[in-house]
Design an enzyme around this catalytic site. Structure first.
Site, PDB file in Angstrom:
ATOM      1  N   TRP A  21       0.837  -1.208   0.000  1.00  0.00           N
ATOM      2  CA  TRP A  21       0.000   0.000   0.000  1.00  0.00           C
ATOM      3  C   TRP A  21       0.876   1.264   0.000  1.00  0.00           C
ATOM      4  CZ3 TRP A  21      -3.539   1.478   4.789  1.00  0.00           C
ATOM      5  CH2 TRP A  21      -4.178   2.697   4.533  1.00  0.00           C
ATOM      6  N   ASP A  56       1.375  -8.420  -1.345  1.00  0.00           N
ATOM      7  CA  ASP A  56      -0.032  -8.033  -1.440  1.00  0.00           C
ATOM      8  C   ASP A  56      -0.109  -6.590  -1.915  1.00  0.00           C
ATOM      9  OD1 ASP A  56      -2.997  -8.496  -0.607  1.00  0.00           O
ATOM     10  OD2 ASP A  56      -2.471  -6.556   0.274  1.00  0.00           O
ATOM     11  N   TYR A  61      -3.981   1.223  -4.919  1.00  0.00           N
ATOM     12  CA  TYR A  61      -2.852   1.798  -4.190  1.00  0.00           C
ATOM     13  C   TYR A  61      -2.020   2.690  -5.127  1.00  0.00           C
ATOM     14  CZ  TYR A  61      -3.774  -1.807  -0.612  1.00  0.00           C
ATOM     15  OH  TYR A  61      -4.345  -2.612   0.337  1.00  0.00           O
ATOM     16  N   GLN A 180      -9.094 -11.231   3.856  1.00  0.00           N
ATOM     17  CA  GLN A 180      -8.073 -10.268   4.296  1.00  0.00           C
ATOM     18  C   GLN A 180      -8.761  -9.227   5.187  1.00  0.00           C
ATOM     19  OE1 GLN A 180      -5.154  -6.824   2.487  1.00  0.00           O
ATOM     20  NE2 GLN A 180      -5.353  -8.677   1.293  1.00  0.00           N
ATOM     21  N   ARG A 234      -2.322   9.333   7.430  1.00  0.00           N
ATOM     22  CA  ARG A 234      -2.318   9.144   8.873  1.00  0.00           C
ATOM     23  C   ARG A 234      -2.462  10.454   9.647  1.00  0.00           C
ATOM     24  NH1 ARG A 234       3.014   5.458   8.798  1.00  0.00           N
ATOM     25  NH2 ARG A 234       3.584   7.174   7.430  1.00  0.00           N
ATOM     26  N   GLY A 287       3.636  -3.898   5.926  1.00  0.00           N
ATOM     27  CA  GLY A 287       4.058  -2.864   4.980  1.00  0.00           C
ATOM     28  C   GLY A 287       5.473  -2.385   5.270  1.00  0.00           C
ATOM     29  N   ALA A 288       6.199  -2.046   4.202  1.00  0.00           N
ATOM     30  CA  ALA A 288       7.526  -1.432   4.350  1.00  0.00           C
ATOM     31  C   ALA A 288       7.723  -0.527   3.148  1.00  0.00           C
ATOM     32  CB  ALA A 288       8.614  -2.485   4.413  1.00  0.00           C
ATOM     33  N   ARG A 289       8.470   0.562   3.348  1.00  0.00           N
ATOM     34  CA  ARG A 289       8.636   1.520   2.234  1.00  0.00           C
ATOM     35  C   ARG A 289      10.069   1.911   1.973  1.00  0.00           C
ATOM     36  NH1 ARG A 289       5.384   6.690   4.432  1.00  0.00           N
ATOM     37  NH2 ARG A 289       5.890   7.279   2.302  1.00  0.00           N
TER      38      ARG A 289
END
Ligand SMILES: NC(=O)c1ccc[n+]([C@@H]2O[C@H](COP(=O)([O-])OP(=O)(O)OC[C@H]3O[C@@H](n4cnc5c(N)ncnc54)[C@H](OP(=O)(O)O)[C@@H]3O)[C@@H](O)[C@H]2O)c1
Length: 323
Positions: A21, A56, A61, A180, A234, A287-289
């Site tokens: 995402w 995923d 997104y 999910q 957020r 999640g990781a970015r």
């Protein structure tokens, strides 16, 4: 890393999957602020180096961008190294980047073709209905997914954000591989009936936002929140990042830090391991970015919390209810 079969499928998945995402970036309704594709690609490569074997993503997104970045990260990869790719449909957007909800058969077909193109794959390993909306069309949407499966464009079909009643509504039209749902210490709705329903019916469960979109990683302060870019969702769109819950959640993180510290684990790893303690949960989507992040979390794939540690968390949650 040990794998488990996802529901009725032949997909043997690792306990942690890469959530794509945030790598969709900013500049859309649920963006995460500025994001560099090079960081996203490096984060995906790091996840694969850590042993993760599935990703995923979703069409919506970054309005297609996340799927494109996933394709770039996997370009030229050998078949043995290639992870499974899961994506989702039923959120569409127009020329003004306005997002709509659609489960009409023709729309799902168009979405699937577009995802195949963006992902540069011939088949999608797991195709999921992102949201059961609009509710009057969930059967039509589900039948469309089953048709795509028969045609070989998708291998397995799943849903996301569905209630038990909605899962019961669609399954007469074709088998359901997975659900999910959201699941973390801050969102426990699925404990009431959903998890046992999935277990009884051999429906795999891949939980999302196990660290409440980063809030439980230990990387948050009031100063960081105040400095969030305007296009990071957020900032305003989630009550757990707003007062009075924000302060309460930072106190929870200190409990997790204390527990994890005894084992060399981060608060994020405690949060993920907490979701994986439930036998019906097949795996968690994390999640990781940027590179470095997943490496600090991967320990959660194999580590389990003791009964005393689970009790300590339970006690904090009971004494500090979300009103
Ligand atoms: N089906 C649905 O409706 C739905 C909804 C939500 C999510 N999902 C899926 O679930 C995946 C995971 O959920 P999520 O991304 O909301 O939440 P998450 O996994 O709980 O948190 C991910 C975020 O935590 C931060 N983070 C990661 N590793 C970190 C580390 N080592 N130290 C500090 N911060 C770290 C990163 O953001 P920062 O660095 O910016 O803090 C990252 O984007 C998504 O990517 C998506 O695939 C699905």
């Amino acid at each position: 890393m040990q794998t488990r079969n996802l529901g009725n499928s032949d997909l043997a998945i690792t306990p942690i999957g890469f959530g794509a995402w945030a790598i969709g970036g900013g500049d859309w309704a649920f963006g995460w602020g500025p994001q560099h594709d090079a960081d996203s690609i490096a984060a995906i490569h790091e996840a694969l180096e850590c042993g993760i074997n599935w990703i995923d993503t979703a069409a919506v997104y970054g309005l297609g961008h996340s799927e494109e970045v996933v394709a770039k990260a996997l370009a030229g990869m050998s078949a043995e190294r290639r992870p499974y790719v899961f994506t989702k449909c039923a959120r569409v957007w127009d020329g003004n980047r306005q997002i709509g909800k659609c489960l009409k058969a023709e729309s799902i077909r168009r979405e699937c073709e577009a995802s195949l193109q963006r992902l540069k794959v011939e088949v999608i390993d797991l195709y999921q209905v992102h949201w059961p909306e609009p509710p009057e069309d969930i059967e039509e949407g589900w039948q469309a997914l089953q048709k795509l499966k028969q045609e070989g464009k998708v291998r397995w079909c799943g849903v996301s954000n569905f209630s038990v009643a909605q899962m019961e509504q669609v399954t007469p039209d074709g088998p359901l591989t997975s659900l999910q749902p959201p699941y973390s210490m801050l969102r426990r709705d699925i404990e009431a009936e959903t998890l046992s329903y999935c277990q009884r019916n051999n429906i795999g469960v891949i939980v999302y936002s196990p660290m409440q979109s980063g809030l439980l990683t230990g990387a948050w302060t009031r100063e960081r929140h105040a400095a969030l870019p305007a296009d990071d969702w957020r900032r305003e769109k989630n009550k757990h990042f707003q007062e009075p819950l924000f302060t309460r959640n930072l106190r929870l993180v200190e409990v997790l830090r204390g527990i994890g510290g005894k084992h060399g684990k981060s608060p994020g790893e405690v949060s993920i391991a907490w979701t994986l303690r439930q036998p019906p949960v097949t795996a968690a989507i994390v999640g990781a970015r940027k590179p470095g992040q997943l490496r600090q979390l991967i320990g959660a794939a194999t580590w389990r919390l003791s009964a005393e540690e689970l009790n300590e968390i339970e006690q904090f949650l009971a004494e500090n209810p979300i009103s």
